[in-house]
Design a protein around this motif. Structure first.
Motif, PDB file in Angstrom:
ATOM      1  N   MET A 293       1.030  -1.071  -0.023  1.00 29.00           N
ATOM      2  CA  MET A 293      -0.026   0.034  -0.052  1.00 29.00           C
ATOM      3  C   MET A 293       0.776   1.158  -0.064  1.00 29.00           C
ATOM      4  SD  MET A 293      -1.355   0.073   3.761  1.00 29.00           S
ATOM      5  CE  MET A 293      -2.277   1.280   3.645  1.00 29.00           C
ATOM      6  N   SER A 294       0.230   2.508  -0.103  1.00 24.41           N
ATOM      7  CA  SER A 294       1.002   3.761  -0.261  1.00 24.41           C
ATOM      8  C   SER A 294       1.273   3.948   1.146  1.00 24.41           C
ATOM      9  CB  SER A 294       0.203   4.834  -0.651  1.00 24.41           C
ATOM     10  OG  SER A 294      -0.827   5.154  -0.081  1.00 24.41           O
ATOM     11  N   TYR A 295       2.451   5.011   1.322  1.00 25.33           N
ATOM     12  CA  TYR A 295       2.904   5.389   2.550  1.00 25.33           C
ATOM     13  C   TYR A 295       2.245   6.692   2.979  1.00 25.33           C
ATOM     14  CZ  TYR A 295       6.920   6.247   5.459  1.00 25.33           C
ATOM     15  OH  TYR A 295       7.686   6.348   6.710  1.00 25.33           O
ATOM     16  N   ASP A 296       0.832   6.143   3.277  1.00 24.59           N
ATOM     17  CA  ASP A 296      -0.052   7.156   3.827  1.00 24.59           C
ATOM     18  C   ASP A 296       0.151   7.438   5.431  1.00 24.59           C
ATOM     19  OD1 ASP A 296      -2.466   8.294   4.926  1.00 24.59           O
ATOM     20  OD2 ASP A 296      -3.971   7.188   3.420  1.00 24.59           O
TER      21      ASP A 296
ATOM     22  N   GLN B 159      11.952   0.377   3.854  1.00 26.97           N
ATOM     23  CA  GLN B 159      10.887  -0.634   3.201  1.00 26.97           C
ATOM     24  C   GLN B 159       9.514  -0.008   2.788  1.00 26.97           C
ATOM     25  OE1 GLN B 159      11.968  -4.297   5.312  1.00 26.97           O
ATOM     26  NE2 GLN B 159      13.645  -4.735   4.009  1.00 26.97           N
ATOM     27  N   ARG B 160       8.997   0.439   4.358  1.00 29.99           N
ATOM     28  CA  ARG B 160       7.722   1.025   4.127  1.00 29.99           C
ATOM     29  C   ARG B 160       7.674   2.185   3.227  1.00 29.99           C
ATOM     30  NH1 ARG B 160       6.872  -0.084  10.455  1.00 29.99           N
ATOM     31  NH2 ARG B 160       5.459  -1.971  10.372  1.00 29.99           N
ATOM     32  N   MET B 161       8.735   2.981   3.144  1.00 32.60           N
ATOM     33  CA  MET B 161       8.483   4.105   2.171  1.00 32.60           C
ATOM     34  C   MET B 161       8.447   3.502   0.554  1.00 32.60           C
ATOM     35  SD  MET B 161      11.165   5.705   0.123  1.00 32.60           S
ATOM     36  CE  MET B 161      12.591   5.545   0.819  1.00 32.60           C
ATOM     37  N   GLN B 162       9.325   2.144   0.390  1.00 31.60           N
ATOM     38  CA  GLN B 162       9.477   1.558  -0.846  1.00 31.60           C
ATOM     39  C   GLN B 162       8.356   0.879  -1.307  1.00 31.60           C
ATOM     40  OE1 GLN B 162      14.644   1.442  -0.395  1.00 31.60           O
ATOM     41  NE2 GLN B 162      13.312  -0.247  -0.021  1.00 31.60           N
TER      42      GLN B 162
ATOM     43  N   ALA C  83       6.375   9.830  -3.281  1.00 28.41           N
ATOM     44  CA  ALA C  83       6.117  10.196  -4.652  1.00 28.41           C
ATOM     45  C   ALA C  83       7.210   9.856  -5.355  1.00 28.41           C
ATOM     46  CB  ALA C  83       6.073  11.770  -4.710  1.00 28.41           C
ATOM     47  N   GLY C  84       8.231   9.448  -5.125  1.00 29.75           N
ATOM     48  CA  GLY C  84       9.393   8.978  -5.992  1.00 29.75           C
ATOM     49  C   GLY C  84      10.287   7.804  -5.505  1.00 29.75           C
ATOM     50  N   GLY C  85       9.847   7.425  -4.247  1.00 32.98           N
ATOM     51  CA  GLY C  85      10.815   6.528  -3.434  1.00 32.98           C
ATOM     52  C   GLY C  85      10.903   5.307  -4.267  1.00 32.98           C
ATOM     53  N   GLY C  86       9.991   4.732  -4.965  1.00 28.21           N
ATOM     54  CA  GLY C  86       9.974   3.497  -5.591  1.00 28.21           C
ATOM     55  C   GLY C  86      10.802   3.316  -6.793  1.00 28.21           C
TER      56      GLY C  86
ATOM     57  N   PHE D 111      -1.837   5.795   8.041  1.00 32.22           N
ATOM     58  CA  PHE D 111      -1.575   4.244   8.330  1.00 32.22           C
ATOM     59  C   PHE D 111      -0.158   3.895   8.163  1.00 32.22           C
ATOM     60  CE2 PHE D 111      -6.285   4.843   7.804  1.00 32.22           C
ATOM     61  CZ  PHE D 111      -6.526   3.948   9.046  1.00 32.22           C
ATOM     62  N   ARG D 112       0.763   4.919   8.122  1.00 33.05           N
ATOM     63  CA  ARG D 112       2.294   4.598   7.697  1.00 33.05           C
ATOM     64  C   ARG D 112       2.680   3.447   8.450  1.00 33.05           C
ATOM     65  NH1 ARG D 112       6.175   7.320  10.679  1.00 33.05           N
ATOM     66  NH2 ARG D 112       5.342   8.389  12.597  1.00 33.05           N
ATOM     67  N   TYR D 113       2.193   2.871   9.524  1.00 32.88           N
ATOM     68  CA  TYR D 113       2.851   1.602  10.197  1.00 32.88           C
ATOM     69  C   TYR D 113       1.960   0.627   9.872  1.00 32.88           C
ATOM     70  CZ  TYR D 113       6.280   5.000  11.568  1.00 32.88           C
ATOM     71  OH  TYR D 113       7.383   6.051  11.611  1.00 32.88           O
TER      72      TYR D 113
END
Length: 473
Positions: free
Chosen positions: A1-4, A302-305, A70-73, A7-9
């Motif tokens: 899922m996205s890095y919202d 990894q969560r950011m990615q 926005a650009g991490g991946g 719910f970022r965790y």
């Protein structure tokens, strides 16, 4: 899922905000207790409802938190401004030389501090230096080192090993693991065959299956390249007047060298060590920074990615970390927890994620990540700012001895993956680099990297720009 940010965790295998490998039962009780506490705290509810300004601030924070995804991946280029919303903001933030922290006298050194060196040793290599020039300069600058001229072979010999040189076996070994003859050395001691050097994480798994009789525990690992290279940007105006010193050594602000083991956490170690170092530099005292957790940092990356799985996968490093400024921006915005809560050698933390998250909020990277060109590294370091580097590896990585010196005649090919470290100084045309392969590698965990080798390694260089705290008005 996205890095919202809301719910970022959150992860698919947890109870809606936290997870641990021991199951969700206890955590569920914690959540119930939290709900009870919230219901009982009527005053807190009223305050939250009435505080319109706090709601507006939270919306702004949420919008900011979404930016790293926005650009991490795609390699970090999308968020490559270092979170400053463009060059204008970083130029405003670092507009005056007084914004920078000047180095101490024992950090900024002059040519006179190196009695065996000549003026030529401190002239910048514009691309015209030959390997012989580097060899002579190394002798002038580092010749009085206790282990000058050391190699992996002489180091292993002092430890009681003998080089294993069976041509037939080595030929077969290289056929099974193509290219390994360039980065792996085999030694024998007391009837046990051991491998030293480094391989990619994928190759290590293959060797473990194929050569069960060889001790592979001493091998270090590199990672495959991930994403596109970050484009360097000009330094902000505060650096215009910086005159690079002949030598800079920030190691007094370093925390102890870490050991990533046979994992892909190299960038997490480098960025975590940068966070610790910034704390020491800003306080002006060595040894003040708390030790922080590269494993929790890796989980955040990894969560950011978008490739996080669980604690053990974070510990392993997975497929590594994207380049650019996005990883650093995660630490700027969200921080990382103390090492005692998730030790470097532990696959899982020692406490719940709720505790990890709360502790991480106390330990942010208090700096601005900014991609730079190799010719700006001296200037940045002369302003007390370390530099994160991700670079191609090569055979010279596997033959660094206890003097820490790389062979300037062997450029990295990139055939054996990439590796991330932290540049913490320079002497002439040699960069002082903090690695995460333990204190038995190189010069107590550090190495001295020739500029020509770094330039040939397709480096991604992200400066950790530190702003001096201004006195309260």
């Amino acid at each position: 899922m996205s890095y919202d940010p809301e719910f970022r965790y959150w992860m698919g295998d947890d109870d809606g905000g936290f997870f641990d490998d021991s199951g969700g039962g206890d955590q569920g009780d914690d959540d119930q207790n939290d709900d009870d506490d919230q219901q009982d705290d009527d005053q807190q509810d009223d305050d939250q409802q009435d505080d319109d300004q706090q709601d507006d601030d939270q919306q702004d924070d949420d919008q900011q938190d979404e930016e790293p995804s926005a650009g991490g991946g795609d390699g970090g280029d999308g968020g490559g401004n270092g979170g400053d919303d463009g060059d204008g903001d970083v130029n405003d933030q670092f507009s005056d030389p007084d914004d920078l922290i000047p180095p101490d006298d024992d950090v900024a050194l002059s040519a006179s501090d190196f009695p065996n060196a000549t003026g030529a040793d401190f002239k910048d290599d514009d691309g015209s230096w030959t390997p012989d020039d580097y060899q002579q300069s190394a002798a002038n600058l580092f010749g009085d080192h206790e282990f000058f001229g050391d190699t992996m072979t002489t180091q292993r010999a002092d430890e009681g090993y003998q080089a294993f040189t069976d041509p037939g076996f080595m030929s077969g070994f290289d056929q099974v693991a193509p290219g390994s003859s360039e980065t792996v050395r085999l030694f024998e001691r007391e009837g046990q065959l051991s491998a030293f050097g480094f391989v990619t994480t994928a190759m290590l798994e293959y060797l473990r299956m194929r050569y069960t009789g060889i001790d592979l525990s001493n091998l270090d690992v590199s990672v495959p390249g991930r994403g596109e290279r970050v484009e360097p940007k000009p330094l902000p105006p505060a650096f215009d007047s910086i005159q690079p010193a002949d030598a800079i050594d920030l190691r007094k602000y370093s925390t102890p060298v870490g050991d990533q083991g046979q994992t892909s956490r190299c960038s997490a170690f480098a960025w975590t060590h940068a966070t610790e170092m910034v704390f020491n530099i800003k306080t002006g005292q060595a040894g003040q920074a708390p030790r922080l957790s590269p494993s929790f940092t890796m989980l955040e990356f990894q969560r950011m990615q978008g490739d996080a799985q669980d604690y053990r996968y974070a510990y392993s490093g997975g497929d590594g970390t994207v380049g650019g400024t996005d990883p650093a921006q995660v630490l700027v915005e969200h921080g990382t927890c103390r090492q005692e809560l998730w030790p470097d050698a532990s696959e899982t933390p020692t406490t719940s994620e709720r505790v990890l998250l709360g502790d991480a909020e106390k330990h942010h990277l208090d700096a601005t990540p900014h991609p730079i060109a190799i010719d700006d590294v001296h200037k940045v370091l002369s302003a007390n700012c370390p530099v994160h580097v991700a670079m191609n590896t090569g055979s010279t990585f596997s033959d660094v001895g206890r003097d820490g010196l790389f062979n300037a005649a062997e450029g990295p090919s990139g055939r054996h993956g990439r590796h991330a470290m932290l540049i913490v100084g320079y002497t002439g045309n040699y960069y002082i680099v903090k690695n995460s392969w333990g204190e038995t590698w190189g010069d107590k965990g550090y190495c001295y990297l020739p500029k020509n080798v770094l330039a040939a390694s397709e480096p991604d260089l992200v400066a950790v720009l530190i702003k001096k705290d201004q006195p309260a008005s």
